[in-house]
Every structure is written in structure tokens, then in C-alpha cells.
Design a protein around this motif. Structure first.
Motif, PDB file in Angstrom:
ATOM      1  N   ASP A 162       0.857  -1.199   0.000  1.00  0.00           N
ATOM      2  CA  ASP A 162       0.000   0.000   0.000  1.00  0.00           C
ATOM      3  C   ASP A 162       0.882   1.234   0.000  1.00  0.00           C
ATOM      4  OD1 ASP A 162      -2.226  -1.550   0.098  1.00  0.00           O
ATOM      5  OD2 ASP A 162      -2.268  -1.594   2.302  1.00  0.00           O
ATOM      6  N   LEU A 163       0.384   2.264  -0.657  1.00  0.00           N
ATOM      7  CA  LEU A 163       1.222   3.461  -0.814  1.00  0.00           C
ATOM      8  C   LEU A 163       0.795   4.633   0.079  1.00  0.00           C
ATOM      9  CD1 LEU A 163       1.572   3.464  -4.683  1.00  0.00           C
ATOM     10  CD2 LEU A 163       3.230   2.689  -2.986  1.00  0.00           C
ATOM     11  N   ILE A 164      -0.464   4.638   0.445  1.00  0.00           N
ATOM     12  CA  ILE A 164      -0.960   5.827   1.162  1.00  0.00           C
ATOM     13  C   ILE A 164      -0.587   5.769   2.631  1.00  0.00           C
ATOM     14  CG2 ILE A 164      -3.042   7.065   1.881  1.00  0.00           C
ATOM     15  CD1 ILE A 164      -4.322   6.200  -0.719  1.00  0.00           C
ATOM     16  N   ARG A 165      -0.039   6.873   3.154  1.00  0.00           N
ATOM     17  CA  ARG A 165       0.202   6.947   4.594  1.00  0.00           C
ATOM     18  C   ARG A 165      -0.141   8.359   5.088  1.00  0.00           C
ATOM     19  NH1 ARG A 165       5.323   6.447   2.108  1.00  0.00           N
ATOM     20  NH2 ARG A 165       6.274   8.505   1.968  1.00  0.00           N
ATOM     21  N   LEU A 166      -0.358   8.467   6.366  1.00  0.00           N
ATOM     22  CA  LEU A 166      -0.677   9.781   6.932  1.00  0.00           C
ATOM     23  C   LEU A 166       0.600  10.589   7.075  1.00  0.00           C
ATOM     24  CD1 LEU A 166      -3.230   8.961   9.744  1.00  0.00           C
ATOM     25  CD2 LEU A 166      -3.615  10.363   7.708  1.00  0.00           C
ATOM     26  N   LEU A 167       0.531  11.874   6.765  1.00  0.00           N
ATOM     27  CA  LEU A 167       1.694  12.739   6.937  1.00  0.00           C
ATOM     28  C   LEU A 167       1.952  12.945   8.430  1.00  0.00           C
ATOM     29  CD1 LEU A 167       0.999  15.597   4.384  1.00  0.00           C
ATOM     30  CD2 LEU A 167       2.748  13.827   4.217  1.00  0.00           C
TER      31      LEU A 167
END
Ligand code: ADP
Ligand code: MG
Length: 607
Positions: free
Chosen positions: A3-8
Motif C-alpha cells: 500500500d502506498l498511502i500513509r498519513l503525513l
């Protein structure tokens, strides 16, 4: 695939937000001042060094924060000002997004000291680039003292983008003034590099403007006030003669915040049109109060644009409020309206009973009633001088209710009682000027210019409202014209009829005139038509709206000329009608209509 999405991480999110909230020192100043205002401070001190690049400090005597809040306030979306989305509809504070302190703390070294009145000691907190450094109890007065040092110390690209100190200071002063203009009851002190720039006490709005802009503004500003169900408008406008050559002193505030709105700005420019040269800018400070539900402020945090639900009505209300103020106050240019009455009242004889002045208005009078017109018409027909006496303006109010107020104000400024006693109203001099007197001085009116103003407003109103104007019937007069002129008249025939002419096309480049607007001076019909043609040609290319252009043309063509002897009732009628105008001081072209020699000035002359 992973998965590519992460929280900043928070500090990255804060820095990104900081890019929006804090573009320059002035934006940080604005946020800090607004927080102090929101905290209910009555006294705010702003201290900056090197145009805010090295230090911005704001000290207030507001609510202060608890130990927990002092820490919480730096969290993103930490706010005490709203709880639910519904609260967004009724915002009464300047901040509400809870982003400012988090953003500022992510790009500067911040020290916060804060204490509530209920607490024994306050809290001191240090944060650098979103990193918590230290916290300790401190002994400080109630309120909040926040220092923002070395703005953008960790974002060199942003720091390098800052402009010269002179320019950055200018932006800060502008933000400071915006906050100070809208919170006159709060005392402010403003230091730059240890020098005091402003020290202003809490005061009323007028004093606040004068304190910030300079004493000479005391004479330059006139109040604006209008309450309606849609918007309350308050504030001050600059008198036309003090219009600036550069844009600048133009401020709108809505519900306590500075806003920009090009459309509403136009309402004011429009009200000032004809009064100031086209390359000048009117001064205004207007404060709008609207139901928070009817505006949309939930937009970009640093944007000053704001959406109003009923902007068209607000435009009209502002326009009329400003016009009214110009009309009400401009005729006594050197008097301070607040002291006007007390300055000029003659001493009251002892034992005299004073009654309120009464203005007689016939509430049943309907100027549009057929009967009224017929009476007027028969009067004019029986008038062998060919120039109908100007009627009583109090009966001739074809204006709005608002305007009645203007009329009454100006009339009440008259020395009416004295007039009655001495049976003196006004006299004509040189068949050209009318000399009369007001409470503040002796007034000289140019009869031609005055009548031009009266007719202009009457024609304009009737053209805009599409009301037929009373007519002065004639035996039909044939007017032969050149083919070009006949074409021009035919082109404007509808306007002319709306304005009170009755003209028909006889063919063969000849028109027949059956009637002219009543109250207009002249039975030499070919000469009238000639003048209209001349003015139509001359005014052809002005940027006026078509109604204004035709009203101007007709007013010029039909106004009483110089060198015309007037009867006493005509003189009085002219003066009264002039005072019933929205803008009695100038002709539609901006020529002066009147001048006042103040009693002060006279008194000085004879000392
Ligand atoms: P916002 O003003 O949008 O709520 P801020 O980041 O500017 O967000 O401030 C966060 C919170 O910190 C405010 O809601 C308020 O509770 C508190 N605060 C900030 N400045 C002050 C101050 N000068 N005095 C008291 N409370 C303050
Ligand atoms: Mg805030």
C-alpha cells in the motif's frame, strides 16, 4: 504490491498549513492580534523587531489559558471556538479553524506565557519547529504573552522570499490598522525596534480613526448609518473634497472582520460619482453587520473575500446610505457634526418655553394621484409668466422614505423661525445668485447650477422608476430640424416622453412638441429642442448610464438660466427643492452649486 498511502506526520502537515496561514510576518501578526481580540482583551501590545522577521510579540490582558490549554493550543485543529459543524453557521470570533498557532509553531521558535484570572500562577511553554522544548509555571499578569522568534528559521526558502524590512513593516502596519479599526474599544500599543509607532486608547470609532489617521481626519469624515433587516451599515466616509489620488483608505468590515468585496466597493464609488474627479478614490470605513448565517466565511483562512447571500440588496443599501450621508453632511464642510448644534445655537432667552420643531407633512398626499397632477397643471396653465412656481418640496416628495429624512435634516438645519419672524427667506442677487442663511453661515447658491441639480435628480428618478412626469401642456409647436437632428430626437423620443415631453414626429424632419416637463423653465420650445440636441451631441460619449446621460442633458437644457429674475416664491421653492436633493452641493457635472461663508469666518473678519 505494498500500500502506498500513509498519513503525513503532524509537523509536515503543520508546515504545509503554515504555507497557507503564514506567508509573511504580517500574517502571523494578524493571527496573534486576532487571538488576543477573541480572548476578550481590552488592551493589546504588539512588539516587533526587524519588521517581524526576528520577533513578533503580542501581549494581551484577555482570558488567558489553563495549563492544559496552553499546551493544546499548538495542536492542529485545536480550537475553543467551535465544537460542531453547526457552530460554523454562527461564528462570532475571528479564528475558528484552530490552525494558526500550530502553523506558526511549526516555522518559528515560540514562547507562550499565559494565565487565567482564576489561577495562581501561569504557564510558560516553549516550542520550536513543532517540537515541544519545555514547560514551567511562571508568575505573570492575567492574559497571554506570546513571542514568535525567527520566523521561517527552518524554511530558508520562505525566509529568503521575504521582502525588505520597509515593505514587510508596511504589511504589518496594514494588518495592525485593520484590527485596530474594527476594535475601537481596545487600547493598542505598537512598538517597532523599540520605537513606539502607535499608542492609542480605547475610544469610539471616530476617535479611533482620527487617532490612527491623524487629527485632520476629524474634519474629513462624515458618519454613515443605516439599519435594515438585511444589513446594518455604520461607519464613516471621507468628504468628496478629500478624495485621495491613490487607492488606500478604503475599508469594509463585516461582522468585525476586514473584508474585500469589489462589488460592494463599486456601490460606494458609484455613490461618489459626479462628486470626485475620475482619477481620485473615495475614503471609506464601512462596518456591515449581517446575520452570520447569511455569509460564507468558511473559506481559505487568509482570504479576505467573503460571500453574502443577498449581495444585491446590500449593494443598494450601501449605495443609498452613502449617498444620504453625502447629502446630509456635505453642505457644511468645516463643521464638526458632533459639535455643530451646540456651537451655533443662539443663547435662549430666560424663561422661554422651548417646543420641538415641527415639520408639516401631509401623510395623505400622494404625488402620483391624478388629482395632484391636474391641479398642478391647471396652476401652470393659469400662470401667465410661463414659468410655473416651484411647488412646496415637502409636498413634492417623490423620493423614498430615506430621502425624507435627508430633507428634514437639512430643513431643520435652517433658521426657520428666524426666517418667519423677519419674513426673510432668500434673496436673488444679480438675477443669478440666491443668498440665504443656514445655522452655520450665509449660503450663496448659483441658480442655474442649483436648478440643474434639481431637474437632474427628478428626471433620473422618473426615468429609473418609469414614472411619467407631470407635463406642462402647450399649444402644439412645430419644430423643423435638419435630417441629422431629427434622427437624433427620434432616437431619444421614448426617453424624452418618459421625462415629461410629449413629442411626435410630423415627418419631413419636423417634430411637434405638445408638452414639456412641468417645472421647467421655458416656453421658447425651438430653443429648448436646440439645447437638448446640443447637449445630446456633447454628452454622447460619456460613460454614464443612458438614464443618467439623458437626465443630465435635459437638466442642462431646461434649467433656469442666469440673468433670469425670479419671483420670491420661485426663489424659496428653488432653495427648498435643492435641499430636498440627494446631492445638493454639485451639478451632475461636478460644478459647485453653493458655498457657505461660515459665521465663524464672518466673526473673525469683523474682529
Ligand atoms: P483559532 O483562533 O482558530 O481557534 P488558534 O490556533 O489561533 O486557532 O488558537 C487556538 C486556540 O488557542 C484558540 O481557540 C484559543 O482557545 C487559544 N488561544 C490562542 N491565543 C489565545 C490568547 N491570546 N488568549 C487566550 N486564548 C488563546
Ligand atoms: Mg486564531
Amino acid at each position: 504490491m505494498a500500500d502506498l498511502i500513509r498519513l503525513l506526520p503532524d509537523f509536515v502537515a503543520n508546515q504545509i498549513a503554515a504555507g497557507e496561514v503564514v506567508q509573511r510576518p504580517a500574517s502571523a501578526v494578524k493571527e496573534l492580534l486576532e487571538n488576543a481580540v477573541d480572548a476578550g482583551a481590552t488592551s493589546i501590545k504588539l512588539i516587533i523587531k526587524e519588521a517581524g522577521k526576528n520577533l513578533i510579540q503580542v501581549i494581551d490582558n484577555g482570558s488567558g489559558m489553563s495549563e492544559r490549554d496552553a499546551r493544546m493550543c499548538f495542536e492542529r485543529h485545536a480550537t475553543s471556538k467551535i465544537e460542531t459543524a453547526n457552530d460554523l453557521l454562527a461564528i462570532h470570533t475571528l479564528g475558528f479553524r484552530g490552525e494558526a498557532l500550530a502553523s506558526i509553531a511549526s516555522i518559528a521558535q515560540v514562547e507562550l506565557r499565559s494565565k487565567r484570572a482564576v489561577d495562581e500562577v501561569g504557564t510558560s511553554i516553549r516550542i520550536e519547529g513543532s517540537e515541544f522544548v519545555s514547560q514551567s509555571p511562571v508568575t505573570i499578569p492575567d492574559g497571554t504573552n506570546i513571542l514568535v522568534k525567527n520566523l521561517f528559521y527552518n524554511v530558508p526558502a520562505r525566509r529568503n522570499f521575504l521582502k525588505s524590512n520597509t515593505l514587510e513593516l508596511k504589511y504589518i502596519i496594514e494588518e495592525f490598522c485593520r484590527v485596530a479599526f474594527v476594535n475601537p474599544s481596545i487600547a493598542f500599543t505598537f512598538y517597532n525596534n523599540d520605537k513606539i509607532l502607535h499608542q492609542i486608547p480605547g475610544s469610539n470609532l471616530k476617535m479611533r480613526l482620527v487617532n490612527l489617521l491623524g487629527n485632520n481626519y476629524n474634519q474629513r469624515l462624515v458618519p454613515v448609518e443605516q439599519q435594515t433587516g438585511i444589513v446594518d451599515v455604520e461607519g464613516f466616509i471621507g468628504k468628496p473634497e478629500f478624495a485621495k489620488k491613490t487607492r488606500g483608505e478604503q475599508y469594509f468590515f463585516a461582522n468585525g472582520r476586514f473584508i474585500k468585496n469589489a462589488y460592494l466597493h463599486h456601490a460606494i464609488e458609484n455613490a461618489f460619482r459626479e462628486l470626485i474627479p475620475s482619477d481620485s478614490f473615495p475614503t471609506y470605513f464601512l462596518y456591515l453587520t449581517v446575520d452570520p448565517k447569511t455569509i460564507d466565511i468558511n473559506i481559505h483562512p487568509t482570504k479576505t473575500e467573503i460571500n453574502f447571500q443577498d449581495i444585491k440588496s446590500i449593494y443598494a443599501i450601501i449605495h443609498s446610505a452613502v449617498k444620504q450621508s453625502i447629502g446630509k453632511f456635505n453642505i457644511s464642510p468645516t463643521l464638526d457634526f458632533e459639535t455643530e448644534r451646540s456651537l451655533n445655537l443662539a443663547p435662549i432667552p430666560e424663561g422661554k418655553i422651548i417646543s420641538q420643531p415641527v415639520i408639516k407633512v401631509n401623510p395623505d398626499y400622494n404625488p402620483f394621484e391624478k388629482k395632484g397632477f391636474q391641479q398642478e397643471r391647471s396652476a401652470s396653465l393659469s400662470d401667465q409668466r410661463g414659468w410655473k412656481p416651484l411647488y412646496d418640496p415637502l409636498k413634492d416628495i417623490r423620493f423614498t422614505v430615506d430621502n425624507q429624512e435627508t430633507t428634514q435634516h437639512i430643513l431643520s438645519n435652517w433658521d426657520e423661525k428666524e426666517d418667519r419672524q423677519s419674513n426673510f427667506r432668500s434673496i436673488q442677487v444679480q438675477n443669478k445668485y440666491i443668498v440665504t442663511h443656514t445655522r452655520s453661515g450665509i449660503m450663496v447658491i448659483d441658480q442655474n447650477n442649483a436648478h440643474e441639480r434639481i431637474l437632474y435628480e427628478r428626471f433620473l428618478l422618473n426615468l429609473e422608476k418609469n414614472n411619467p412626469v407631470a407635463q406642462h401642456q402647450l399649444l402644439p409647436v412645430n419644430v423643423p430640424l435638419s435630417s441629422g437632428d431629427a434622427g437624433l430626437i427620434k432616437e431619444h423620443i421614448t426617453d424624452l416622453c418618459n421625462a415629461g415631453f410629449e413629442i411626435s414626429d410630423f415627418g419631413n424632419n419636423t417634430v411637434i412638441v405638445h408638452a414639456i416637463p412641468s417645472g421647467c423653465n421655458n416656453d421658447d420650445i425651438p430653443a429648448v429642442i436646440e439645447k437638448i440636441l446640443e447637449n445630446l451631441k456633447r454628452n454622447g460619449s460619456t460613460g454614464d448610464n443612458p438614464n443618467a446621460a439623458i437626465a443630465k442633458t435635459l437638466a442642462k437644457s431646461l434649467a433656469i438660466p442666469d440673468n433670469k429674475k425670479l419671483q420670491p416664491e420661485e426663489i424659496n421653492g428653488l432653495v427648498e427643492q435643492l435641499f430636498a436633493c440627494n446631492v445638493p452641493e454639485v451639478t451632475p457635472d461636478g460644478k459647485p452649486v453653493m458655498m457657505i461663508i461660515g459665521f465663524d469666518e464672518l466673526n473673525r473678519k469683523f474682529k
